[in-house]
Design a protein around this motif. Structure first.
Motif, PDB file in Angstrom:
ATOM      1  N   SER A  12     -47.083   1.534 -45.153  1.00 43.33           N
ATOM      2  CA  SER A  12     -45.731   1.915 -44.728  1.00 43.33           C
ATOM      3  C   SER A  12     -45.828   3.397 -44.403  1.00 43.33           C
ATOM      4  CB  SER A  12     -44.719   1.675 -45.855  1.00 43.33           C
ATOM      5  OG  SER A  12     -44.428   0.300 -45.956  1.00 43.33           O
ATOM      6  N   CYS A  17     -45.260   4.399 -50.669  1.00 48.55           N
ATOM      7  CA  CYS A  17     -45.520   3.155 -51.393  1.00 48.55           C
ATOM      8  C   CYS A  17     -46.826   2.562 -50.905  1.00 48.55           C
ATOM      9  CB  CYS A  17     -44.362   2.163 -51.229  1.00 48.55           C
ATOM     10  SG  CYS A  17     -44.224   1.492 -49.579  1.00 48.55           S
ATOM     11  N   SER A  18     -47.188   1.452 -51.470  1.00 43.70           N
ATOM     12  CA  SER A  18     -48.382   0.670 -51.113  1.00 43.70           C
ATOM     13  C   SER A  18     -49.603   1.552 -50.821  1.00 43.70           C
ATOM     14  CB  SER A  18     -48.053  -0.315 -49.985  1.00 43.70           C
ATOM     15  OG  SER A  18     -47.227   0.239 -49.016  1.00 43.70           O
ATOM     16  N   ASN A  43     -41.753   2.148 -42.062  1.00 46.81           N
ATOM     17  CA  ASN A  43     -41.255   2.608 -43.376  1.00 46.81           C
ATOM     18  C   ASN A  43     -41.073   1.363 -44.227  1.00 46.81           C
ATOM     19  OD1 ASN A  43     -38.906   2.861 -41.065  1.00 46.81           O
ATOM     20  ND2 ASN A  43     -38.249   1.648 -42.826  1.00 46.81           N
ATOM     21  N   HIS A  44     -40.926   1.539 -45.550  1.00 49.41           N
ATOM     22  CA  HIS A  44     -40.798   0.329 -46.382  1.00 49.41           C
ATOM     23  C   HIS A  44     -39.432  -0.333 -46.216  1.00 49.41           C
ATOM     24  CE1 HIS A  44     -38.413   2.377 -49.453  1.00 49.41           C
ATOM     25  NE2 HIS A  44     -39.353   3.285 -49.639  1.00 49.41           N
ATOM     26  N   THR A  45     -39.280  -1.495 -46.860  1.00 46.53           N
ATOM     27  CA  THR A  45     -38.070  -2.303 -46.639  1.00 46.53           C
ATOM     28  C   THR A  45     -37.053  -2.111 -47.772  1.00 46.53           C
ATOM     29  OG1 THR A  45     -38.908  -4.253 -47.829  1.00 46.53           O
ATOM     30  CG2 THR A  45     -39.533  -4.035 -45.520  1.00 46.53           C
ATOM     31  N   TRP A  51     -36.813  -1.453 -39.880  1.00 43.88           N
ATOM     32  CA  TRP A  51     -38.228  -1.075 -39.863  1.00 43.88           C
ATOM     33  C   TRP A  51     -38.948  -1.842 -38.766  1.00 43.88           C
ATOM     34  CZ3 TRP A  51     -35.571  -3.194 -43.979  1.00 43.88           C
ATOM     35  CH2 TRP A  51     -35.726  -4.562 -44.164  1.00 43.88           C
ATOM     36  N   TYR A  81     -48.511  -5.603 -51.734  1.00 42.74           N
ATOM     37  CA  TYR A  81     -47.578  -6.248 -50.795  1.00 42.74           C
ATOM     38  C   TYR A  81     -48.367  -6.948 -49.682  1.00 42.74           C
ATOM     39  CZ  TYR A  81     -43.553  -6.258 -47.515  1.00 42.74           C
ATOM     40  OH  TYR A  81     -42.544  -6.593 -46.649  1.00 42.74           O
ATOM     41  N   TYR A 117     -37.840  -9.422 -52.207  1.00 41.02           N
ATOM     42  CA  TYR A 117     -37.672  -8.368 -51.208  1.00 41.02           C
ATOM     43  C   TYR A 117     -37.290  -8.996 -49.865  1.00 41.02           C
ATOM     44  CZ  TYR A 117     -39.994  -5.066 -54.419  1.00 41.02           C
ATOM     45  OH  TYR A 117     -40.326  -4.280 -55.487  1.00 41.02           O
ATOM     46  N   GLY A 214     -41.111   2.525 -55.406  1.00 42.02           N
ATOM     47  CA  GLY A 214     -42.545   2.830 -55.339  1.00 42.02           C
ATOM     48  C   GLY A 214     -43.201   3.053 -56.685  1.00 42.02           C
TER      49      GLY A 214
END
Ligand code: PXL
Length: 276
Positions: A12, A17-18, A43-45, A51, A81, A117, A214
């Protein structure tokens, strides 16, 4: 021994994160971190309104074939993820590209606070359970654990017998060690249940008022790095929780999309200095 870990999860671009957490955190642990991005998102969700999503499932088998041709292998795998269609290609990579004794750290990233999610279908937990089957270390939060077991999440008012039963179910899925996060028996304490299949041990920290996105990825990354440096699962979980707490405390209230884990890296390096 200097170890090489492969993490498979999304990049992301913005959001802390991730993979953008795993790479710096695992490197700070003194462990080589290779990255296989399963998707690239703008970007993250978790909180952004929208996104972009570029699915890289098609790359997984190609990359595996290339690594196999070159004899590239890993001492550990850490998955986060991922999408349903990626489970089989990931299992294949973990089989084909494993150095002898390679360990699998599986964070079944898919849900929190009782909900999946965005973008994950209701049957995703069944797919994720196939990845959890061969996990040496399985790191669900309470919501993910419930979904993996086909149960309705219970997020408060439970006791140690409830947690022990949940942990037993996760071992029955095939996980060797279970590290269940977000466990709380008293309002002021938040912690982790760590089980090797015979004993459930607990680690608690004071509950912080702030909840940051995160933190699960920071926890899992520190845990993976620390286990590869030789810490026991309980010690690795305790260190991971301390780093998460330090990161949350270093995070400004206006910083809504992530956690300032960068500020906790010196402490992480310091805590692992003493380890051979
Ligand atoms: O932090 C877990 C995570 C990883 N990757 C993406 C996410 C999330 C959680 O929302 O959206 C893309």
């Amino acid at each position: 021994m200097y170890k090489r870990l492969l993490t498979i999860q999304d990049v992301s671009c913005v959001g802390q994160c991730s993979a953008t957490v795993a790479l710096p955190v695992i490197s700070a642990c003194g462990v080589e971190c290779a990255v296989l991005p399963s998707a690239v998102l703008s970007n993250h969700t978790g909180g952004f309104k929208s996104w972009t999503f570029c699915d890289l499932t098609g790359e997984l088998a190609k990359i595996e074939a290339e690594w196999t041709k070159q004899g590239i292998g890993f001492d550990a795998f850490y998955t986060g993820y991922v999408c349903p269609a990626q489970i089989d290609p990931i299992l294949s990579i973990m089989e084909q590209c494993a150095n002898p004794g390679a360990v699998r750290v599986v964070d079944p990233v898919m849900a929190d606070n009782g909900k999946l999610y965005p973008g994950f279908a209701d049957d995703f937990p069944q797919q994720m359970a196939r990845l959890c089957k061969g996990a040496d270390y399985l790191l669900p939060n309470l919501t993910e654990a419930a979904f993996l077991l086909g149960r309705t999440p219970v997020l408060e008012g439970y006791d140690k017998a409830f947690i022990a039963d949940m942990v037993k179910g996760l071992h029955a899925l095939g996980a060797k060690n279970v590290i269940l996060t977000g466990v709380s028996f008293e309002p002021d304490l938040l912690g982790t249940a760590v089980s090797d299949g015979t004993t459930v041990q607990y680690d608690f920290n004071p509950r912080l008022l702030r909840v940051s996105h995160g933190t699960g990825d920071v926890f899992a990354s520190v845990f993976a790095g620390a286990v590869l440096r030789g810490l026991s699962a309980l010690d690795a979980a305790a260190l991971a929780a301390d780093v998460v707490c330090a990161a949350i405390q270093a995070t400004d209230d206006s910083h809504w999309y992530g956690v300032a884990f960068e500020r906790a890296l010196p402490m992480l390096v310091e805590r692992l200095k003493v380890v051979a």
